[in-house]
Write a protein that holds these residues in place. Structure first.
Motif, PDB file in Angstrom:
ATOM      1  N   GLU A  98     -11.066  -2.347  -4.644  1.00  0.00           N
ATOM      2  CA  GLU A  98     -11.887  -2.634  -3.468  1.00  0.00           C
ATOM      3  C   GLU A  98     -12.892  -3.764  -3.697  1.00  0.00           C
ATOM      4  N   SER A  99     -12.967  -4.278  -4.918  1.00  0.00           N
ATOM      5  CA  SER A  99     -14.054  -5.198  -5.288  1.00  0.00           C
ATOM      6  C   SER A  99     -14.123  -6.444  -4.410  1.00  0.00           C
ATOM      7  N   ILE A 100     -13.002  -7.107  -4.229  1.00  0.00           N
ATOM      8  CA  ILE A 100     -13.015  -8.365  -3.486  1.00  0.00           C
ATOM      9  C   ILE A 100     -13.374  -8.126  -2.027  1.00  0.00           C
ATOM     10  N   PRO A 118     -21.264  -9.705  -8.711  1.00  0.00           N
ATOM     11  CA  PRO A 118     -20.983  -8.275  -8.782  1.00  0.00           C
ATOM     12  C   PRO A 118     -21.556  -7.667 -10.054  1.00  0.00           C
ATOM     13  N   GLN A 119     -21.576  -6.352 -10.104  1.00  0.00           N
ATOM     14  CA  GLN A 119     -21.997  -5.677 -11.329  1.00  0.00           C
ATOM     15  C   GLN A 119     -20.864  -5.742 -12.351  1.00  0.00           C
ATOM     16  N   LYS A 225     -18.037  -3.302  -8.606  1.00  0.00           N
ATOM     17  CA  LYS A 225     -18.108  -3.132 -10.065  1.00  0.00           C
ATOM     18  C   LYS A 225     -16.849  -3.684 -10.707  1.00  0.00           C
ATOM     19  N   LEU A 226     -17.019  -4.569 -11.695  1.00  0.00           N
ATOM     20  CA  LEU A 226     -15.911  -5.189 -12.403  1.00  0.00           C
ATOM     21  C   LEU A 226     -16.033  -4.901 -13.884  1.00  0.00           C
ATOM     22  N   GLU A 227     -14.910  -4.664 -14.529  1.00  0.00           N
ATOM     23  CA  GLU A 227     -14.922  -4.428 -15.973  1.00  0.00           C
ATOM     24  C   GLU A 227     -14.855  -5.761 -16.711  1.00  0.00           C
TER      25      GLU A 227
END
Length: 265
Positions: A98-100, A118-119, A225-227
């Protein structure tokens, strides 16, 4: 609505494959193009994947004849971008499904925002310090050397790293790191992208300053949130080892350019 994802690769081995696969799982009501600029990599892992993915039309691959650096590499990719938004995306970052869409939705509602960061979280789940306050040269020295671990300087380093900052709230900030940032294409074009005088390091902070100077906000957005599988490039426990590292001197060179450009501003 279209998002242009720009990835600059330089011997990142399996990370580009993981990044692209995560991007392809994205859900939302937007189109997406993935543009990868390879800075003359020599590792077979990333090259084999990128060539095949380009042939299969999963992405557009631009192969450079030499390593032109991070900022210039992203500028090369952005010139091919057809999207309404440019998403600067390190190879060692993975988006959530869902990030984008989350970032696009926020930017659509807030047209005064020029950069959305983003985080970023480590694989352990720990939140990465991915935003900064405007700093002085000594703050950077403290953060990149053993000096920052001395008791007399720890409070100053923590302030620079914004460890007193609530990383769970959406907030306007001075600077966000370039590992992942989304920028409206019209804002990118208005400031001219990254300043190519920086080969590596500081070009992301410089872009934030340029965007703010143009009258737009820089926002930290932890809803997305991205890794990030980050490896620290220019700091070492041994000061002598640090001084022998090429990346340390690249950082020093970029820092000198940055502080000279923004002196007194």
């Amino acid at each position: 609505m279209k998002v242009s994802v720009i990835i600059v690769n330089y011997n990142h081995k399996y990370f580009p494959k993981l990044a692209v696969e995560a991007l392809e799982k994205s859900k939302g009501d937007f189109e997406m193009e993935i543009i990868v600029v390879d800075n003359a990599s020599t590792d077979p892992e990333s090259l084999e994947f990128l060539k095949k993915a380009d042939e299969d039309k999963r992405l557009v691959l631009v192969r450079q004849q030499k390593n032109v650096g991070f900022g210039r590499g992203n500028n090369v990719g952005a010139k091919l971008a057809e999207g309404d938004y440019i998403f600067i995306h390190n190879p060692d970052v993975q988006v959530g499904e869902e990030s984008i869409q989350q970032m696009v939705d926020y930017l659509k509602k807030h047209e005064d925002v020029g950069i959305l960061g983003p985080q970023l979280v480590y694989s352990s789940g720990k939140v990465q310090e991915s935003c900064r306050r405007n700093m002085g040269f000594f703050d950077l020295v403290l953060n990149r050397t053993f000096l920052g671990r001395l008791p007399m300087f720890q409070k100053r380093v923590k302030r620079y790293l914004m460890e007193d900052f609530d990383h769970s709230k959406v907030q306007e900030v001075d600077l966000v790191t370039g590992a992942a940032m989304m920028i409206p294409k019209k804002v990118w074009d208005s400031v001219g992208g990254f300043d190519e005088r920086y080969f590596l390091f500081m070009e992301d902070f410089d872009l934030c300053r340029e965007v703010a100077k143009a009258g737009f906000k820089v926002v930290y957005y932890p809803e997305a949130k991205l890794e990030h599988y980050q490896k620290r490039l220019s700091r070492d426990s041994s000061f002598l080892k640090t001084l022998r590292k090429k990346v340390f001197w690249l950082h020093v060179s970029s820092a000198l350019k940055y502080f000279w450009k923004w002196k007194g501003k």
